[in-house]
Design a protein around this motif. Structure first.
Motif, mmCIF file in Angstrom:
data_model
loop_
_atom_site.group_PDB
_atom_site.id
_atom_site.type_symbol
_atom_site.label_atom_id
_atom_site.label_comp_id
_atom_site.label_asym_id
_atom_site.label_seq_id
_atom_site.Cartn_x
_atom_site.Cartn_y
_atom_site.Cartn_z
ATOM 1 N N ALA A 86 0.832 -1.201 0.000
ATOM 2 C CA ALA A 86 0.000 0.000 0.000
ATOM 3 C C ALA A 86 0.869 1.254 0.000
ATOM 4 C CB ALA A 86 -0.926 -0.004 1.204
ATOM 5 N N ARG A 87 1.968 1.243 0.742
ATOM 6 C CA ARG A 87 2.857 2.405 0.771
ATOM 7 C C ARG A 87 3.539 2.593 -0.585
ATOM 8 N NH1 ARG A 87 5.259 4.480 5.599
ATOM 9 N NH2 ARG A 87 4.120 3.816 7.426
ATOM 10 N N GLU A 88 4.002 1.514 -1.192
ATOM 11 C CA GLU A 88 4.741 1.627 -2.451
ATOM 12 C C GLU A 88 3.841 2.007 -3.623
ATOM 13 O OE1 GLU A 88 6.749 -2.047 -3.207
ATOM 14 O OE2 GLU A 88 8.081 -1.820 -1.484
ATOM 15 N N HIS A 89 2.715 1.327 -3.747
ATOM 16 C CA HIS A 89 1.890 1.498 -4.943
ATOM 17 C C HIS A 89 0.790 2.538 -4.796
ATOM 18 C CE1 HIS A 89 3.840 -1.873 -6.903
ATOM 19 N NE2 HIS A 89 3.698 -2.573 -5.801
ATOM 20 N N LEU A 90 0.265 2.692 -3.604
ATOM 21 C CA LEU A 90 -0.851 3.616 -3.414
ATOM 22 C C LEU A 90 -0.455 4.878 -2.650
ATOM 23 C CD1 LEU A 90 -3.542 0.952 -2.479
ATOM 24 C CD2 LEU A 90 -3.129 1.986 -4.711
ATOM 25 N N HIS A 91 0.801 4.966 -2.230
ATOM 26 C CA HIS A 91 1.339 6.137 -1.503
ATOM 27 C C HIS A 91 0.584 6.391 -0.214
ATOM 28 C CE1 HIS A 91 3.729 6.875 -5.071
ATOM 29 N NE2 HIS A 91 2.630 6.854 -5.807
ATOM 30 N N TYR A 92 0.211 5.335 0.488
ATOM 31 C CA TYR A 92 -0.458 5.475 1.779
ATOM 32 C C TYR A 92 0.561 5.860 2.843
ATOM 33 C CZ TYR A 92 -4.984 3.449 0.491
ATOM 34 O OH TYR A 92 -6.211 3.214 -0.052
ATOM 35 N N VAL A 93 0.072 6.631 3.829
ATOM 36 C CA VAL A 93 0.898 6.972 4.995
ATOM 37 C C VAL A 93 0.093 6.666 6.240
ATOM 38 C CG1 VAL A 93 2.290 8.739 3.861
ATOM 39 C CG2 VAL A 93 0.139 9.388 4.899
ATOM 40 N N LEU A 94 0.779 6.347 7.299
ATOM 41 C CA LEU A 94 0.115 6.043 8.563
ATOM 42 C C LEU A 94 -0.227 7.355 9.272
ATOM 43 C CD1 LEU A 94 2.333 3.083 9.782
ATOM 44 C CD2 LEU A 94 0.027 2.976 8.842
ATOM 45 N N PRO A 95 -1.186 7.293 10.154
ATOM 46 C CA PRO A 95 -1.516 8.518 10.895
ATOM 47 C C PRO A 95 -0.294 9.052 11.630
ATOM 48 C CG PRO A 95 -3.170 6.822 11.288
ATOM 49 C CD PRO A 95 -2.075 6.193 10.535
ATOM 50 N N GLY A 96 -0.069 10.336 11.527
ATOM 51 C CA GLY A 96 1.067 10.988 12.165
ATOM 52 C C GLY A 96 2.272 11.098 11.249
ATOM 53 N N GLU A 97 2.257 10.428 10.092
ATOM 54 C CA GLU A 97 3.375 10.522 9.159
ATOM 55 C C GLU A 97 3.072 11.586 8.110
ATOM 56 O OE1 GLU A 97 5.019 5.922 9.066
ATOM 57 O OE2 GLU A 97 3.748 6.626 7.450
ATOM 58 N N THR A 98 4.102 12.125 7.526
ATOM 59 C CA THR A 98 3.945 13.098 6.462
ATOM 60 C C THR A 98 4.404 12.454 5.158
ATOM 61 O OG1 THR A 98 4.449 14.871 8.018
ATOM 62 C CG2 THR A 98 4.589 15.399 5.665
ATOM 63 N N GLY A 99 3.543 12.499 4.167
ATOM 64 C CA GLY A 99 3.873 11.891 2.885
ATOM 65 C C GLY A 99 4.482 12.900 1.940
ATOM 66 N N TYR A 100 5.513 12.499 1.235
ATOM 67 C CA TYR A 100 6.168 13.340 0.259
ATOM 68 C C TYR A 100 6.159 12.625 -1.087
ATOM 69 C CZ TYR A 100 8.027 15.944 4.198
ATOM 70 O OH TYR A 100 8.147 16.677 5.324
#
Length: 156
Positions: free
Chosen positions: A106-120
């Protein structure tokens, strides 16, 4: 002299008879050889006919046998490939049962981030420059770019 003529005549007669007998023997032996040759030629012709018949009779089944062996070999190769594919799918299915693997996907393909994380999201500078120079397409909504692409494809 009469005795000498008689002896000469009888010797000549004997030689003639001997020559005729020899000629008859030679003629008989040649006739026998020719008869044997003709019998062997007939036998050879029959044998050749039998061999040719066997070759003709066995040619098609042998061709079928060889082609079927090739088809069987191809099917075995395909079966081995299918078994390998099934094994890879089983491995993938087992990995998909792991929750950490699902999160990583999910992180690699859908660019999901967990709560509290900042996605770039990193943008390639060459692609960004191309977008800016592409007739201001970055300033328009996405659907306008799609319709423009359809129109450009239609012109070509």
């Amino acid at each position: 002299m009469a005795g000498k003529d008689r002896d000469r005549f009888s010797t000549a007669t004997r030689l003639r008879l001997l020559g005729e007998q020899t000629a008859a023997r030679v003629y008989r032996s040649q006739t026998r050889r020719q008869a044997r040759r003709s019998r062997l030629t007939g036998r050879a012709a029959f044998l050749a006919l039998v061999v040719c018949s066997l070759v003709v009779a066995l040619a098609y089944p042998m061709r079928q046998y060889v082609s079927q062996r090739g088809a069987i070999s191809d099917q075995r190769d395909r079966m081995a490939e299918a078994e390998q594919h099934v094994e890879r799918l089983r491995d993938e299915k087992a990995r998909l049962q792991d929750e950490m693997y699902i999160r990583r996907l999910a992180r690699e393909h859908l660019h999901y981030v967990l709560p509290g994380e900042t996605g770039y999201t990193m943008i390639d500078p060459e692609v960004a420059e191309k977008r800016r120079t592409d007739e201001g397409s970055a300033d328009r909504p996405w659907y306008s770019n799609v319709w423009e692409g359809v129109d450009n494809a239609d012109r070509d």
